[in-house]
Structures are given as structure tokens and as C-alpha cells.
Design a protein around this motif. Sequence first.
Motif, PDB file in Angstrom:
ATOM      1  N   SER A 132       0.838  -1.210   0.000  1.00 46.54           N
ATOM      2  CA  SER A 132       0.000   0.000   0.000  1.00 46.54           C
ATOM      3  C   SER A 132       0.868   1.255   0.000  1.00 46.54           C
ATOM      4  N   VAL A 133       1.986   1.223   0.694  1.00 44.43           N
ATOM      5  CA  VAL A 133       2.905   2.368   0.692  1.00 44.43           C
ATOM      6  C   VAL A 133       3.555   2.503  -0.687  1.00 44.43           C
ATOM      7  N   VAL A 134       3.897   1.387  -1.303  1.00 45.75           N
ATOM      8  CA  VAL A 134       4.461   1.414  -2.655  1.00 45.75           C
ATOM      9  C   VAL A 134       3.426   1.963  -3.641  1.00 45.75           C
ATOM     10  N   ILE A 135       2.178   1.560  -3.496  1.00 43.90           N
ATOM     11  CA  ILE A 135       1.113   2.078  -4.366  1.00 43.90           C
ATOM     12  C   ILE A 135       0.940   3.576  -4.150  1.00 43.90           C
ATOM     13  N   ALA A 136       0.940   4.026  -2.907  1.00 49.64           N
ATOM     14  CA  ALA A 136       0.830   5.462  -2.611  1.00 49.64           C
ATOM     15  C   ALA A 136       1.994   6.218  -3.250  1.00 49.64           C
ATOM     16  N   TYR A 137       3.188   5.651  -3.158  1.00 50.44           N
ATOM     17  CA  TYR A 137       4.367   6.249  -3.802  1.00 50.44           C
ATOM     18  C   TYR A 137       4.167   6.290  -5.319  1.00 50.44           C
ATOM     19  N   THR A 156      -4.112   1.031   1.479  1.00 45.70           N
ATOM     20  CA  THR A 156      -3.743   2.089   0.531  1.00 45.70           C
ATOM     21  C   THR A 156      -4.512   3.366   0.816  1.00 45.70           C
ATOM     22  N   LEU A 157      -5.812   3.247   1.037  1.00 46.75           N
ATOM     23  CA  LEU A 157      -6.604   4.438   1.363  1.00 46.75           C
ATOM     24  C   LEU A 157      -6.115   5.079   2.664  1.00 46.75           C
ATOM     25  N   ALA A 158      -5.834   4.261   3.663  1.00 47.66           N
ATOM     26  CA  ALA A 158      -5.331   4.778   4.939  1.00 47.66           C
ATOM     27  C   ALA A 158      -3.943   5.400   4.747  1.00 47.66           C
ATOM     28  N   SER A 159      -3.085   4.750   3.971  1.00 48.84           N
ATOM     29  CA  SER A 159      -1.739   5.282   3.721  1.00 48.84           C
ATOM     30  C   SER A 159      -1.806   6.631   3.020  1.00 48.84           C
ATOM     31  N   LEU A 160      -2.652   6.729   2.008  1.00 46.33           N
ATOM     32  CA  LEU A 160      -2.791   8.001   1.293  1.00 46.33           C
ATOM     33  C   LEU A 160      -3.279   9.107   2.219  1.00 46.33           C
ATOM     34  N   LEU A 161      -4.249   8.794   3.053  1.00 44.23           N
ATOM     35  CA  LEU A 161      -4.769   9.790   3.987  1.00 44.23           C
ATOM     36  C   LEU A 161      -3.689  10.230   4.968  1.00 44.23           C
ATOM     37  N   ASN A 203       0.178  14.121   6.818  1.00 43.98           N
ATOM     38  CA  ASN A 203       1.551  14.298   7.274  1.00 43.98           C
ATOM     39  C   ASN A 203       2.260  15.365   6.450  1.00 43.98           C
ATOM     40  N   LEU A 204       2.111  15.300   5.133  1.00 44.65           N
ATOM     41  CA  LEU A 204       2.761  16.269   4.257  1.00 44.65           C
ATOM     42  C   LEU A 204       2.232  17.678   4.494  1.00 44.65           C
ATOM     43  N   ALA A 205       0.923  17.815   4.655  1.00 44.46           N
ATOM     44  CA  ALA A 205       0.339  19.130   4.937  1.00 44.46           C
ATOM     45  C   ALA A 205       0.869  19.688   6.262  1.00 44.46           C
TER      46      ALA A 205
END
Length: 169
Positions: A88-93, A146-151, A156-158
Motif C-alpha cells: 500500500s505504501v508502494v502504491i501510494a508512492y 492504501t486508502l489509509a496510507s494516502l490519507l 503528514n505532508l500538509a
Amino acid sequence: MKTEMLIWLFPVVFMIHELEEITFVRWWIARNREELARRFPRLSKRLLPRLNDVSTASFTFIVAEEYILVLFLTFGSYWFANYALFISVVIAYGIHLAFHVLQFVIYRRYIPAIVTSVVTGVYTVFTIRHFYLHGLMQMPDVIIYTLASLLVLMLNLALLHRIAGKLNL
């Protein structure tokens, strides 16, 4: 290629991509500010003032924190054999890389991170394919993670951009 090797390559691949961004983003904004404002006036009005507040040191601070998060998630995924979390982290990346490619297509010129987006995108596709072909992806878990990772990564980035702007690095 072994699954473990693909897992441990991810932090390296991530950092290669981020180093291109760290190295070129300030230079690129300075050189393309007028063109961006001319071609994308509404978007530039919102984004360029924010980008002015982010120095190379601030951006490096953001990348360093993200890298620690990537290391933590990679290690945790490996330690607990939680392949759904890892992929899921790889997909988010990969989604992050796809946005850079889209920016490049829209702008039709070099943007910081396009070179490594293409190069590390190969790793991303290969890794997702490997995990799928070896039955290491349970789709319901991967979708939820993946949905949780993206959120989490977007929040985090914001937060990091807000903190970096106040630190005046």
C-alpha cells in the motif's frame, strides 16, 4: 528477484527520487515562476506563495521526516510480514509518481522529479507485479491500507509544510 530485496530497495528508491526534488525544486521554481503564472494563473496564485516559504533546508526537513516514516513502515511491514501494508505504501508512492508524470505532460517541460519518477516508476510497477504474481497481496487489505496510507501521508505532508514554513530553516 527476492521479495525481501524488493522491500529493502524501497527506501533507497524513495530517497533517489526525493534527492532529485531537493536538488532542483528551488532552482526550477525560480526559472519557471513567470511561465507558471502565465499558463496557470489561478493555481499559481495559490501555490507559488506557499512554495516561496519553503527553502531547500525546509524541504530537506520534510523529506527527512518522510524518509523516517518510510523506513518505519518498511521495517514494520518486513518484521510483521505485513505485505499489504508494504505494498500500500508502494502504491501510494506510485500515485505520487503518477502526479509528477501528469505535471510533466501538462507543463510539457522538465519538472523536478520527472527523471526519477520514470526510473523509480519501473521499480514500483515491478514490485506491485511481483507481489501480485506471488500471491502476497490480499486485495481487500491492500485497498484499505492504501486508502489509509494516502490519507496519513497527505495529512503528514500538509502538517510538515506548515511546520517547515514556521521554522524558517
